[in-house]
Write a protein that holds these residues in place. Structure first.
Motif, mmCIF file in Angstrom:
data_model
loop_
_atom_site.group_PDB
_atom_site.id
_atom_site.type_symbol
_atom_site.label_atom_id
_atom_site.label_comp_id
_atom_site.label_asym_id
_atom_site.label_seq_id
_atom_site.Cartn_x
_atom_site.Cartn_y
_atom_site.Cartn_z
ATOM 1 N N VAL A 6 24.615 35.207 -25.503
ATOM 2 C CA VAL A 6 24.767 34.098 -26.441
ATOM 3 C C VAL A 6 24.963 34.673 -27.837
ATOM 4 N N ILE A 7 26.024 34.241 -28.496
ATOM 5 C CA ILE A 7 26.349 34.746 -29.837
ATOM 6 C C ILE A 7 26.097 33.657 -30.867
ATOM 7 N N PHE A 8 25.532 34.041 -32.012
ATOM 8 C CA PHE A 8 25.115 33.088 -33.037
ATOM 9 C C PHE A 8 25.847 33.301 -34.360
ATOM 10 N N ASP A 9 26.073 32.208 -35.054
ATOM 11 C CA ASP A 9 26.409 32.245 -36.469
ATOM 12 C C ASP A 9 25.108 32.237 -37.266
ATOM 13 N N GLN A 10 25.199 32.564 -38.538
ATOM 14 C CA GLN A 10 24.042 32.515 -39.440
ATOM 15 C C GLN A 10 22.890 33.425 -38.996
ATOM 16 N N ALA A 11 23.253 34.628 -38.528
ATOM 17 C CA ALA A 11 22.221 35.589 -38.127
ATOM 18 C C ALA A 11 21.683 36.363 -39.324
ATOM 19 N N GLY A 12 22.369 36.262 -40.461
ATOM 20 C CA GLY A 12 21.968 37.063 -41.609
ATOM 21 C C GLY A 12 22.238 38.524 -41.325
ATOM 22 N N SER A 13 21.298 39.378 -41.669
ATOM 23 C CA SER A 13 21.473 40.804 -41.386
ATOM 24 C C SER A 13 21.003 41.168 -39.989
ATOM 25 N N GLY A 14 20.528 40.143 -39.242
ATOM 26 C CA GLY A 14 20.136 40.401 -37.862
ATOM 27 C C GLY A 14 19.117 39.404 -37.341
ATOM 28 N N LEU A 15 19.250 39.077 -36.055
ATOM 29 C CA LEU A 15 18.290 38.180 -35.407
ATOM 30 C C LEU A 15 16.970 38.902 -35.171
ATOM 31 N N LYS A 16 15.896 38.120 -35.061
ATOM 32 C CA LYS A 16 14.588 38.698 -34.754
ATOM 33 C C LYS A 16 13.672 37.597 -34.218
ATOM 34 N N ALA A 17 12.531 38.002 -33.722
ATOM 35 C CA ALA A 17 11.509 37.052 -33.298
ATOM 36 C C ALA A 17 10.559 36.816 -34.468
ATOM 37 N N ARG A 18 10.240 35.568 -34.736
ATOM 38 C CA ARG A 18 9.386 35.251 -35.887
ATOM 39 C C ARG A 18 8.065 35.999 -35.846
ATOM 40 N N ASP A 19 7.470 36.078 -34.650
ATOM 41 C CA ASP A 19 6.154 36.682 -34.507
ATOM 42 C C ASP A 19 6.200 38.115 -33.984
ATOM 43 N N GLY A 20 7.399 38.659 -33.839
ATOM 44 C CA GLY A 20 7.520 40.024 -33.341
ATOM 45 C C GLY A 20 7.316 40.152 -31.845
ATOM 46 N N ALA A 21 7.068 39.046 -31.166
ATOM 47 C CA ALA A 21 6.834 39.056 -29.723
ATOM 48 C C ALA A 21 8.154 38.855 -28.977
ATOM 49 N N ALA A 22 8.063 38.741 -27.669
ATOM 50 C CA ALA A 22 9.253 38.478 -26.870
ATOM 51 C C ALA A 22 9.788 37.084 -27.189
ATOM 52 N N LEU A 23 11.118 36.913 -27.084
ATOM 53 C CA LEU A 23 11.712 35.604 -27.333
ATOM 54 C C LEU A 23 11.267 34.611 -26.267
ATOM 55 N N LYS A 24 11.022 33.395 -26.701
ATOM 56 C CA LYS A 24 10.544 32.351 -25.786
ATOM 57 C C LYS A 24 11.438 31.119 -25.863
ATOM 58 N N ARG A 25 11.267 30.226 -24.888
ATOM 59 C CA ARG A 25 11.906 28.915 -24.802
ATOM 60 C C ARG A 25 13.400 28.972 -24.482
ATOM 61 N N PHE A 26 13.850 30.098 -23.929
ATOM 62 C CA PHE A 26 15.197 30.134 -23.380
ATOM 63 C C PHE A 26 15.123 29.700 -21.915
ATOM 64 N N GLU A 27 16.078 28.892 -21.481
ATOM 65 C CA GLU A 27 16.178 28.446 -20.100
ATOM 66 C C GLU A 27 17.543 28.853 -19.555
ATOM 67 N N ILE A 28 17.602 29.098 -18.251
ATOM 68 C CA ILE A 28 18.863 29.524 -17.645
ATOM 69 C C ILE A 28 19.017 28.840 -16.295
ATOM 70 N N ALA A 29 20.258 28.583 -15.915
ATOM 71 C CA ALA A 29 20.510 27.907 -14.645
ATOM 72 C C ALA A 29 21.814 28.396 -14.035
ATOM 73 N N GLY A 30 21.888 28.277 -12.711
ATOM 74 C CA GLY A 30 23.116 28.588 -12.001
ATOM 75 C C GLY A 30 23.881 27.314 -11.708
ATOM 76 N N ALA A 31 24.838 27.399 -10.798
ATOM 77 C CA ALA A 31 25.672 26.249 -10.462
ATOM 78 C C ALA A 31 24.883 25.115 -9.826
ATOM 79 N N ASP A 32 23.671 25.419 -9.341
ATOM 80 C CA ASP A 32 22.833 24.378 -8.722
ATOM 81 C C ASP A 32 22.109 23.510 -9.754
ATOM 82 N N HIS A 33 22.268 23.811 -11.043
ATOM 83 C CA HIS A 33 21.651 23.061 -12.141
ATOM 84 C C HIS A 33 20.119 23.145 -12.118
ATOM 85 N N ALA A 34 19.573 24.117 -11.451
ATOM 86 C CA ALA A 34 18.118 24.277 -11.396
ATOM 87 C C ALA A 34 17.684 25.193 -12.541
ATOM 88 N N TRP A 35 16.999 24.631 -13.517
ATOM 89 C CA TRP A 35 16.634 25.374 -14.726
ATOM 90 C C TRP A 35 15.376 26.203 -14.525
#
Length: 578
Positions: free
Chosen positions: A434-463
């Protein structure tokens, strides 16, 4: 020459029918302490005797106009560079003269929306110290009252005031922080026309003429006009009086009883209003609270609204808000800037991936407006909300994030003005980049932890909840062991995406987004529609009020009670499922 104080002229003229107006007058927002837009020919208008000549003078510049047959006149006058020294705008016609004093030249913005824009500074105890020091003579606000109208109005009450510890408590908090940021960054006067009303949908701030151009909103207008045609003022008043009497009796009976012995007390019934004058109805607030300002020369508008439209079955917000923006710009004859606040996080956090939510859907539709409607901007605030309060106390953050858009887009500042915005995505093996606009000088995690709240699904639409890792300056790799062949990604898809932590180098949060166009995001509307059920409840109350004045044994009363019982059965049967 007869010279009248500005406030006496306005008061006198508002009390007369238009056909009798002869005295020179201007709308209330052309008054002492006002701010005119710098480096523009600022529009000024009002009324005078029919066919009369009107002359304006301001800081050595002059302008003139001739009133039409109804006495209306309009002209514009050059304002020049920003000026924090108050000057006098004189308006003359024949022997009449109106002198508007302490007029500044700077930046002018209109602030509108519902309760989170109306929300005042004095509601946040933490702002007490700031208020005590809020002496900014160059920051001014016009507070419009809460009024309704069946037809478009030419004037609205209210006064301009300059920022001080005495006035700031009543200022819109979001508008104040927006204006203060501009005032301090630009070093020029800033004036805000605040016209907002809590709990109201976007359709009420839009003209019925514009609403009629969109099928979904035209249905609302047609329904309103049908209600207006069948409205019986006498019956409505009788029902209100009966309800008020019953309420008074209930309150009297409860007086003096211990709280444990009292049932939940009802709210005082509201006095009836004709549908065309009822706040929240299509076009009503446009008529009373927007149209009067139409044409006031300004840089742009800020907007905080959407809560009232985040419901199942609503006309999509990426249709209704752009419709309103186009409507306003047409009325102003100006493609002014329009910056809005994306809804804050609200409600209990969701725990399951793929949970449909009308709040999240509206937030995402707000994001789409950025590409569909020119000269718009969005303040992302999905980390400042409160789960149990639709009115988050932090109004400084949204106000200043709106100001970032203005500083970058209207005033040429080279700054990061938005949190990360979805740009594109592509499948790479068993993951999605996933590519973003408005990254500034670089993306990061606010708390320095692993990124959260991303969901992914295949053709079966099961998130499924996904693993997400920043890869490079502006992209994130999203994957899940449970989804071998991914096709879609979502981020922060929830009313309250607790833990969402993707930000840019300035710490501004990423917006909710989805890469798919599947139809699993809509929450089914209740059946029958909520409006129909409310109408049924209103009819039941009206009939019960009528029964109170009847002989219980009369055939008419017996028949009426039977009808009410049938309606009550239907009302209970259509209650939302728990």
């Amino acid at each position: 020459m007869k010279m009248l104080p500005r406030f006496l002229v306005a008061t006198f003229c508002l009390g007369l029918p238009a056909s009798l107006l002869a005295e020179l007058s201007l709308p209330h927002f052309f008054s002492d302490h006002m701010v005119l837009q710098r480096e523009r020919a600022a529009a000024v208008w009002g009324k005078a005797s029919p066919q009369a000549e009107v002359t304006l003078e301001f800081k050595g510049k002059t302008a003139s106009a001739k009133a039409d047959k109804k006495g209306r006149w309009r002209t514009s006058i050059e304002t020049g560079a920003a000026d924090a020294k108050g000057a006098t705008l004189s308006v003359k016609s024949g022997s009449d003269s109106v002198m508007i004093n302490d007029v500044l030249v700077g930046e002018v913005w209109l602030a509108s929306g519902q309760s989170n824009m109306y929300f005042t500074m004095d509601r946040v105890p933490a702002y007490a110290e700031l208020i005590s020091k809020a002496d900014y003579p160059g920051l001014r606000m016009f507070n419009a009252p809460l009024v309704t109208a069946a037809e478009p109005q030419e004037d609205i009450a209210g006064t301009w005031s300059q920022s001080s510890p005495q006035t700031v408590p009543g200022y819109s908090a979001v508008a104040f922080f927006f204006a203060l940021k501009l005032h301090q960054e630009l070093g020029v006067p800033v004036g805000v026309l605040k016209t907002a009303w809590g709990g109201k949908p976007v359709e009420t701030f839009t003209s019925r003429e514009a609403l009629n151009t969109l099928p979904g909103t035209k249905e609302m207008v047609d329904k309103l006009l049908a209600e207006a045609a069948s409205y019986d003022a006498a019956k409505a008043q009788a029902a209100y009086e009966a309800s008020l009497k019953k309420w008074q009796e209930t309150m009297a009976a409860a007086k003096g009883k211990p709280a444990a012995d009292r049932k939940r007390l009802p709210k005082r019934p509201a006095a009836p209003k004709p549908p065309l004058e009822t706040e929240g109805k299509p076009g009503v607030l446009f008529n009373a609270m927007i149209n009067p300002f139409a044409g006031y020369t300004m840089r742009g508008a800020i907007w905080y609204q959407g809560e009232a439209n985040a419901k199942p079955g609503a006309v999509p917000y990426d249709q209704t808000l752009p419709l309103m923006i186009r409507d306003w710009r047409q009325r102003w004859a100006d493609e002014f800037s329009f910056y809005f606040v994306q809804l804050a996080n609200f409600h209990a956090p969701s725990t399951e991936a793929g949970t449909p939510d009308p709040w999240a859907l509206l937030q995402d539709r707000m994001r789409h407006i950025l590409t569909s409607t020119p000269k718009t901007g969005m303040a992302i605030i999905n980390e400042v909300g409160e789960a149990n309060d639709i009115h988050p106390k932090d109004k400084k953050t949204p106000g200043e994030r709106l100001a970032r858009w203005a500083l970058a887009k209207d005033y040429g500042r080279d700054i990061i003005y938005s949190g990360p915005l979805f740009k594109s995505s592509q499948v790479e093996g068993g993951a999605v980049r996933v590519i973003f606009d408005q990254a500034g000088s670089g993306l990061k995690a606010r708390d320095g932890a692993a990124l959260k709240r991303f969901e992914i699904a295949g053709a079966d639409h099961a998130w499924k909840w996904a693993d997400a890792k920043i890869d490079g300056k502006d992209s994130v790799i999203v994957s899940s062991a449970e989804v071998k062949q991914p096709v879609a990604v979502r981020y922060a898809w929830a009313a309250n995406p607790e833990g969402a932590n993707l930000v840019n180098s300035d710490g501004l949060p990423a917006s909710i987004f989805r890469t798919d166009d599947w139809n699993d995001v809509e929450v089914a509307a209740a059946a029958p529609a909520v409006d129909d059920r409310r109408a049924l409840a209103t009819e039941i109350k009206t009939l019960n009020a009528k029964l109170q004045g009847m002989d219980r044994k009369s055939p008419e009363a017996v028949e009426l009670r039977k009808k009410v019982q049938e309606m009550l059965t239907k009302y209970k049967a259509t209650a939302p499922k728990k």
